[in-house]
Motif scaffolding. Structure first.
Motif, PDB file in Angstrom:
ATOM      1  N   ALA A  65      35.848  64.465 -71.842  1.00 14.91           N
ATOM      2  CA  ALA A  65      34.405  64.250 -71.821  1.00 14.91           C
ATOM      3  C   ALA A  65      33.791  64.762 -73.121  1.00 14.91           C
ATOM      4  N   GLY A  66      32.595  64.297 -73.409  1.00 13.97           N
ATOM      5  CA  GLY A  66      31.849  64.871 -74.518  1.00 13.97           C
ATOM      6  C   GLY A  66      32.058  64.219 -75.858  1.00 13.97           C
ATOM      7  N   GLY A  67      32.552  63.000 -75.886  1.00 16.60           N
ATOM      8  CA  GLY A  67      32.633  62.314 -77.167  1.00 16.60           C
ATOM      9  C   GLY A  67      34.044  61.997 -77.598  1.00 16.60           C
ATOM     10  N   LYS A  68      34.142  61.394 -78.761  1.00 20.79           N
ATOM     11  CA  LYS A  68      35.412  60.915 -79.281  1.00 20.79           C
ATOM     12  C   LYS A  68      36.288  62.068 -79.756  1.00 20.79           C
ATOM     13  N   VAL A  69      37.563  62.011 -79.404  1.00 15.23           N
ATOM     14  CA  VAL A  69      38.546  62.985 -79.866  1.00 15.23           C
ATOM     15  C   VAL A  69      39.386  62.311 -80.938  1.00 15.23           C
ATOM     16  N   GLU A  70      39.426  62.889 -82.118  1.00 20.06           N
ATOM     17  CA  GLU A  70      40.116  62.251 -83.232  1.00 20.06           C
ATOM     18  C   GLU A  70      41.539  62.745 -83.426  1.00 20.06           C
ATOM     19  N   GLU A  71      41.835  63.959 -82.961  1.00 21.41           N
ATOM     20  CA  GLU A  71      43.173  64.505 -83.170  1.00 21.41           C
ATOM     21  C   GLU A  71      43.502  65.483 -82.053  1.00 21.41           C
ATOM     22  N   VAL A  72      44.729  65.434 -81.575  1.00 21.86           N
ATOM     23  CA  VAL A  72      45.182  66.320 -80.509  1.00 21.86           C
ATOM     24  C   VAL A  72      46.482  66.978 -80.940  1.00 21.86           C
ATOM     25  N   THR A  73      46.556  68.294 -80.808  1.00 24.51           N
ATOM     26  CA  THR A  73      47.795  69.023 -81.062  1.00 24.51           C
ATOM     27  C   THR A  73      48.286  69.586 -79.740  1.00 24.51           C
ATOM     28  N   VAL A  74      49.525  69.306 -79.393  1.00 23.28           N
ATOM     29  CA  VAL A  74      50.030  69.669 -78.072  1.00 23.28           C
ATOM     30  C   VAL A  74      51.398  70.323 -78.179  1.00 23.28           C
ATOM     31  N   ASP A  75      51.624  71.317 -77.334  1.00 24.65           N
ATOM     32  CA  ASP A  75      52.962  71.883 -77.182  1.00 24.65           C
ATOM     33  C   ASP A  75      53.713  70.984 -76.206  1.00 24.65           C
ATOM     34  N   SER A  76      54.749  70.325 -76.673  1.00 25.16           N
ATOM     35  CA  SER A  76      55.405  69.294 -75.871  1.00 25.16           C
ATOM     36  C   SER A  76      56.031  69.852 -74.601  1.00 25.16           C
ATOM     37  N   ARG A  77      56.574  71.055 -74.658  1.00 24.18           N
ATOM     38  CA  ARG A  77      57.237  71.617 -73.481  1.00 24.18           C
ATOM     39  C   ARG A  77      56.222  72.060 -72.438  1.00 24.18           C
ATOM     40  N   GLN A  78      55.107  72.594 -72.895  1.00 23.06           N
ATOM     41  CA  GLN A  78      54.048  72.959 -71.962  1.00 23.06           C
ATOM     42  C   GLN A  78      53.449  71.705 -71.323  1.00 23.06           C
ATOM     43  N   PHE A  79      53.233  70.674 -72.127  1.00 26.65           N
ATOM     44  CA  PHE A  79      52.665  69.437 -71.598  1.00 26.65           C
ATOM     45  C   PHE A  79      53.583  68.841 -70.538  1.00 26.65           C
ATOM     46  N   ARG A  80      54.883  68.866 -70.782  1.00 27.76           N
ATOM     47  CA  ARG A  80      55.829  68.331 -69.804  1.00 27.76           C
ATOM     48  C   ARG A  80      55.714  69.077 -68.474  1.00 27.76           C
ATOM     49  N   ALA A  81      55.543  70.395 -68.527  1.00 24.76           N
ATOM     50  CA  ALA A  81      55.441  71.182 -67.303  1.00 24.76           C
ATOM     51  C   ALA A  81      54.236  70.758 -66.467  1.00 24.76           C
ATOM     52  N   PHE A  82      53.103  70.523 -67.119  1.00 25.94           N
ATOM     53  CA  PHE A  82      51.906  70.137 -66.369  1.00 25.94           C
ATOM     54  C   PHE A  82      51.965  68.681 -65.919  1.00 25.94           C
ATOM     55  N   VAL A  83      52.637  67.829 -66.671  1.00 22.62           N
ATOM     56  CA  VAL A  83      52.834  66.450 -66.219  1.00 22.62           C
ATOM     57  C   VAL A  83      53.695  66.435 -64.958  1.00 22.62           C
ATOM     58  N   ALA A  84      54.722  67.283 -64.910  1.00 23.08           N
ATOM     59  CA  ALA A  84      55.573  67.352 -63.721  1.00 23.08           C
ATOM     60  C   ALA A  84      54.754  67.755 -62.497  1.00 23.08           C
ATOM     61  N   GLU A  85      53.877  68.745 -62.657  1.00 22.02           N
ATOM     62  CA  GLU A  85      53.025  69.164 -61.541  1.00 22.02           C
ATOM     63  C   GLU A  85      52.080  68.039 -61.127  1.00 22.02           C
ATOM     64  N   ALA A  86      51.464  67.382 -62.110  1.00 16.95           N
ATOM     65  CA  ALA A  86      50.531  66.299 -61.804  1.00 16.95           C
ATOM     66  C   ALA A  86      51.242  65.130 -61.126  1.00 16.95           C
ATOM     67  N   LEU A  87      52.437  64.798 -61.594  1.00  8.88           N
ATOM     68  CA  LEU A  87      53.189  63.698 -61.000  1.00  8.88           C
ATOM     69  C   LEU A  87      53.564  64.024 -59.554  1.00  8.88           C
ATOM     70  N   TYR A  88      53.942  65.269 -59.301  1.00  5.74           N
ATOM     71  CA  TYR A  88      54.222  65.698 -57.926  1.00  5.74           C
ATOM     72  C   TYR A  88      52.984  65.501 -57.050  1.00  5.74           C
TER      73      TYR A  88
END
Length: 279
Positions: A238-261
């Motif tokens: 929310a709140g406008g256009k996001v031009e760049e995202v920096t992500v920790d891939s291993r942390q992101f995978r952990a939260f995707v697993a929870e969300a997918l569950y």
């Protein structure tokens, strides 16, 4: 630029509500998708940087490796602990004590020096690992342990899960998902926005989430799937256009697993993927 990395918490309200329809994020729901045929859209640029370099990246990789070894040695928690971990309120004392107890009960599987800290829920609340950078940052290993448990549960109890955009944008399934997750996460603070972004990204690209869970952590294919999930999930902010995202891939995978569950629970219209007859 938006930095979506560990230790960088979103301000309240940064994540938009899950889109009620595919039109809300600019596309029409696709028909059933064959996961093995997920296109990697080679040559398409994304505004995503995977944060794998430097001290924090090295520590994150080390944590993920140790968590993987622990999970293969200890296997899943016993059923009563498992339900509290995967279905309970994530930052509640009950859920944190369950993970803490699981780790204590399997201390012989711990890959590093196991400090005798029986004070509950140390291992389930954060279990910090020092980065030793100039700012003295820590990484919470508990997020990685929880993510690995969600992956194990999906492999064991939903090995043939089929989920696509026509399902995640179904109004009844979305309503069930929101009702359960708003209740389960109502007291979540530290990782609230991380979870809701992952949930929104899974809703928009469930086929990428499923495919990512089948890829080896740290592989090039996993990285590309994450980049595409995050790029396509930018309407979640929310709140406008996001031009760049920096992500920790291993942390992101952990939260995707929870969300997918959590989406799988809504799709199957159950309270938990853990069978009741396990005790």
């Amino acid at each position: 630029m938006l930095r979506f990395i560990r230790l960088a918490l979103f301000p309240v309200g940064l994540i938009a509500a899950l889109p009620a329809s595919a039109q809300d994020e600019g596309e029409t729901p696709a028909d059933d998708i064959v996961v093995t045929g997920v296109p990697l859209r080679e040559g398409e640029e994304t505004p995503v940087t995977l944060q794998d370099d430097g001290l924090s990246g090295a520590v994150s990789r080390q944590i993920a490796s140790e968590v993987d070894r622990f999970a293969r040695c200890a296997d899943l928690p016993r059923p009563d602990l498992l339900r509290r971990i995967v279905d309970g309120k994530p930052e509640s004392g009950e859920a944190q004590r369950a993970l803490h107890e699981h780790i204590l009960r399997n201390s012989g599987c711990y890959g590093t020096i196991f400090p005798p800290i029986p004070d509950t829920p140390y291992y389930g609340k954060c279990n910090p690992v020092m980065v030793n950078d100039i700012r003295g940052n820590n990484i919470c290993r508990a997020d990685y342990d929880r993510g690995e448990i969600y992956e194990q549960v999906l492999r064991k109890y939903a090995p043939d899960l089929v989920i696509n955009r026509s399902i995640t944008f179904n109004p009844e399934i979305r309503a069930d998902f929101m009702a359960r997750e708003e209740r389960r996460n109502q007291d979540r603070v530290l990782s609230n926005d991380l979870f809701w972004f992952a949930s929104c990204a899974v809703q928009i690209r469930p086929e990428y989430a499923l495919a990512m869970m089948k890829e080896e952590a740290g592989s090039g294919r996993e990285a590309r799937l994450q980049e595409l999930m995050i790029k396509d999930g930018l309407p979640c902010f929310a709140g406008g256009k996001v031009e760049e995202v920096t992500v920790d891939s291993r942390q992101f995978r952990a939260f995707v697993a929870e969300a997918l569950y959590s989406w799988a629970v809504a799709v199957k219209n159950v309270d938990s993927l853990i069978p009741q007859d396990l005790g």
